[in-house]
Write a protein that holds these residues in place. Structure first.
Motif, mmCIF file in Angstrom:
data_model
loop_
_atom_site.group_PDB
_atom_site.id
_atom_site.type_symbol
_atom_site.label_atom_id
_atom_site.label_comp_id
_atom_site.label_asym_id
_atom_site.label_seq_id
_atom_site.Cartn_x
_atom_site.Cartn_y
_atom_site.Cartn_z
ATOM 1 N N MET A 1 -28.551 -74.046 -30.437
ATOM 2 C CA MET A 1 -27.867 -72.831 -30.834
ATOM 3 C C MET A 1 -28.038 -71.797 -29.719
ATOM 4 O O MET A 1 -29.134 -71.606 -29.212
ATOM 5 C CB MET A 1 -28.448 -72.311 -32.145
ATOM 6 C CG MET A 1 -27.852 -71.009 -32.582
ATOM 7 S SD MET A 1 -28.291 -70.634 -34.257
ATOM 8 C CE MET A 1 -27.005 -69.503 -34.628
ATOM 9 N N PRO A 2 -26.965 -71.127 -29.365
ATOM 10 C CA PRO A 2 -27.078 -70.090 -28.337
ATOM 11 C C PRO A 2 -27.921 -68.920 -28.836
ATOM 12 O O PRO A 2 -28.381 -68.897 -29.966
ATOM 13 C CB PRO A 2 -25.628 -69.669 -28.100
ATOM 14 C CG PRO A 2 -24.847 -70.183 -29.252
ATOM 15 C CD PRO A 2 -25.626 -71.293 -29.867
ATOM 16 N N LYS A 3 -28.082 -67.953 -27.978
ATOM 17 C CA LYS A 3 -28.851 -66.757 -28.304
ATOM 18 C C LYS A 3 -28.366 -66.150 -29.623
ATOM 19 O O LYS A 3 -27.175 -66.164 -29.917
ATOM 20 C CB LYS A 3 -28.701 -65.755 -27.157
ATOM 21 C CG LYS A 3 -29.580 -64.569 -27.266
ATOM 22 C CD LYS A 3 -29.453 -63.696 -26.037
ATOM 23 C CE LYS A 3 -30.319 -62.454 -26.208
ATOM 24 N NZ LYS A 3 -30.221 -61.572 -25.085
ATOM 25 N N LEU A 4 -29.295 -65.587 -30.399
ATOM 26 C CA LEU A 4 -28.938 -64.980 -31.679
ATOM 27 C C LEU A 4 -27.994 -63.801 -31.479
ATOM 28 O O LEU A 4 -28.230 -62.944 -30.637
ATOM 29 C CB LEU A 4 -30.187 -64.473 -32.399
ATOM 30 C CG LEU A 4 -31.144 -65.528 -32.932
ATOM 31 C CD1 LEU A 4 -32.366 -64.857 -33.537
ATOM 32 C CD2 LEU A 4 -30.470 -66.421 -33.947
ATOM 33 N N THR A 5 -26.945 -63.774 -32.279
ATOM 34 C CA THR A 5 -26.019 -62.650 -32.258
ATOM 35 C C THR A 5 -26.549 -61.556 -33.186
ATOM 36 O O THR A 5 -27.484 -61.781 -33.964
ATOM 37 C CB THR A 5 -24.622 -63.076 -32.746
ATOM 38 O OG1 THR A 5 -24.729 -63.421 -34.139
ATOM 39 C CG2 THR A 5 -24.087 -64.260 -31.942
ATOM 40 N N GLU A 6 -25.931 -60.399 -33.139
ATOM 41 C CA GLU A 6 -26.328 -59.321 -34.054
ATOM 42 C C GLU A 6 -26.060 -59.738 -35.498
ATOM 43 O O GLU A 6 -26.817 -59.376 -36.401
ATOM 44 C CB GLU A 6 -25.603 -58.018 -33.685
ATOM 45 C CG GLU A 6 -26.295 -56.791 -34.206
ATOM 46 C CD GLU A 6 -27.815 -56.734 -33.978
ATOM 47 O OE1 GLU A 6 -28.542 -56.504 -34.967
ATOM 48 O OE2 GLU A 6 -28.274 -56.934 -32.845
ATOM 49 N N GLN A 7 -25.000 -60.516 -35.731
ATOM 50 C CA GLN A 7 -24.723 -61.029 -37.081
ATOM 51 C C GLN A 7 -25.839 -61.965 -37.545
ATOM 52 O O GLN A 7 -26.267 -61.899 -38.691
ATOM 53 C CB GLN A 7 -23.382 -61.768 -37.115
ATOM 54 C CG GLN A 7 -22.173 -60.873 -37.125
ATOM 55 C CD GLN A 7 -20.903 -61.681 -37.269
ATOM 56 O OE1 GLN A 7 -20.765 -62.757 -36.677
ATOM 57 N NE2 GLN A 7 -19.971 -61.154 -38.046
ATOM 58 N N ASP A 8 -26.304 -62.838 -36.650
ATOM 59 C CA ASP A 8 -27.404 -63.749 -36.990
ATOM 60 C C ASP A 8 -28.654 -62.949 -37.355
ATOM 61 O O ASP A 8 -29.350 -63.253 -38.315
ATOM 62 C CB ASP A 8 -27.736 -64.677 -35.820
ATOM 63 C CG ASP A 8 -26.616 -65.625 -35.468
ATOM 64 O OD1 ASP A 8 -25.818 -65.976 -36.365
ATOM 65 O OD2 ASP A 8 -26.526 -66.007 -34.280
ATOM 66 N N ARG A 9 -28.929 -61.937 -36.563
ATOM 67 C CA ARG A 9 -30.108 -61.097 -36.821
ATOM 68 C C ARG A 9 -30.007 -60.400 -38.173
ATOM 69 O O ARG A 9 -30.977 -60.310 -38.909
ATOM 70 C CB ARG A 9 -30.290 -60.079 -35.694
ATOM 71 C CG ARG A 9 -30.675 -60.704 -34.376
ATOM 72 C CD ARG A 9 -30.760 -59.654 -33.261
ATOM 73 N NE ARG A 9 -30.872 -60.266 -31.964
ATOM 74 C CZ ARG A 9 -31.970 -60.829 -31.484
ATOM 75 N NH1 ARG A 9 -33.061 -60.852 -32.198
ATOM 76 N NH2 ARG A 9 -31.986 -61.378 -30.283
ATOM 77 N N ALA A 10 -28.819 -59.918 -38.495
ATOM 78 C CA ALA A 10 -28.609 -59.268 -39.798
ATOM 79 C C ALA A 10 -28.845 -60.269 -40.929
ATOM 80 O O ALA A 10 -29.504 -59.948 -41.929
ATOM 81 C CB ALA A 10 -27.199 -58.688 -39.879
ATOM 82 N N LEU A 11 -28.332 -61.481 -40.761
ATOM 83 C CA LEU A 11 -28.549 -62.523 -41.768
ATOM 84 C C LEU A 11 -30.040 -62.810 -41.935
ATOM 85 O O LEU A 11 -30.545 -62.896 -43.063
ATOM 86 C CB LEU A 11 -27.808 -63.809 -41.370
ATOM 87 C CG LEU A 11 -26.285 -63.759 -41.422
ATOM 88 C CD1 LEU A 11 -25.691 -64.976 -40.719
ATOM 89 C CD2 LEU A 11 -25.807 -63.662 -42.859
ATOM 90 N N LEU A 12 -30.748 -62.939 -40.832
ATOM 91 C CA LEU A 12 -32.181 -63.228 -40.888
ATOM 92 C C LEU A 12 -32.969 -62.099 -41.550
ATOM 93 O O LEU A 12 -33.880 -62.356 -42.343
ATOM 94 C CB LEU A 12 -32.732 -63.499 -39.490
ATOM 95 C CG LEU A 12 -32.335 -64.830 -38.869
ATOM 96 C CD1 LEU A 12 -32.780 -64.883 -37.412
ATOM 97 C CD2 LEU A 12 -32.903 -65.991 -39.663
ATOM 98 N N ARG A 13 -32.634 -60.863 -41.237
ATOM 99 C CA ARG A 13 -33.341 -59.737 -41.854
ATOM 100 C C ARG A 13 -33.183 -59.774 -43.372
ATOM 101 O O ARG A 13 -34.146 -59.609 -44.115
ATOM 102 C CB ARG A 13 -32.838 -58.403 -41.290
ATOM 103 C CG ARG A 13 -33.384 -58.093 -39.901
ATOM 104 C CD ARG A 13 -33.076 -56.662 -39.473
ATOM 105 N NE ARG A 13 -31.654 -56.411 -39.289
ATOM 106 C CZ ARG A 13 -31.002 -56.577 -38.139
ATOM 107 N NH1 ARG A 13 -31.627 -57.005 -37.057
ATOM 108 N NH2 ARG A 13 -29.715 -56.313 -38.061
#
Length: 153
Positions: free
Chosen positions: A1-13
């Motif tokens: 998986m490429p670097k985490l996007t801001e959307q990915d970070r929001a999902l993780l939070r």
């Protein structure tokens, strides 16, 4: 998986706060469609970024009233001693976390037991009996100021 996007970070939070949230609610809170949201979460699971979902019980409420940080120095740092210690400590339910560190001692363990008697059994029947263990010191946890497993994503 490429670097985490801001959307990915929001999902993780959000998932770190509530792992039982529905995909639909997660999508709404992040401004994604349900299908895109599901694909992003699935991709993070497959990449190992999300390694598991779990309930996190309160240790005291679960009857684990004795909590300590235990410092362990091995008798020798040979490959066999290290492997033996690592294999055996992984199988001990009292050990919640074990960190190999640079410097002295060799390991820091977070240990939780029902009471002092249970810790003494762990100490005498496990740590004390291991030929790979050289020195052990224990620091009783008297108050937990912060206990969190959420990553700062």
């Amino acid at each position: 998986m490429p670097k985490l996007t801001e959307q990915d970070r929001a999902l993780l939070r959000i998932l770190q706060e509530d792992g039982r949230i529905t995909n639909q609610e997660l999508a709404e809170r992040t401004g994604m469609s349900a299908s895109v949201c599901w694909r992003r979460v699935r991709a993070m699971e497959e990449a190992g970024i999300i390694s598991k979902y779990a309930a996190i019980p309160d240790p005291t409420a679960a009857g684990l009233n004795f909590q300590a940080i235990v410092h362990v120095s091995l008798a020798r740092t040979s490959k066999d001693y290290v492997r033996t210690f690592m294999d055996e400590v992984r199988n001990r339910p009292e050990v919640l976390q074990c960190f190999a560190i640079a410097g002295t001692p060799d390991y820091h363990l977070l240990v939780m037991c029902e009471d002092l008697e249970a810790y003494n059994r762990f100490y005498t029947e496990f740590l004390f009996e291991r030929s790979c263990v050289g020195q052990v010191s224990m620091h009783l946890i008297v108050n937990t100021l912060k206990s969190d497993m959420k990553l700062p994503v």
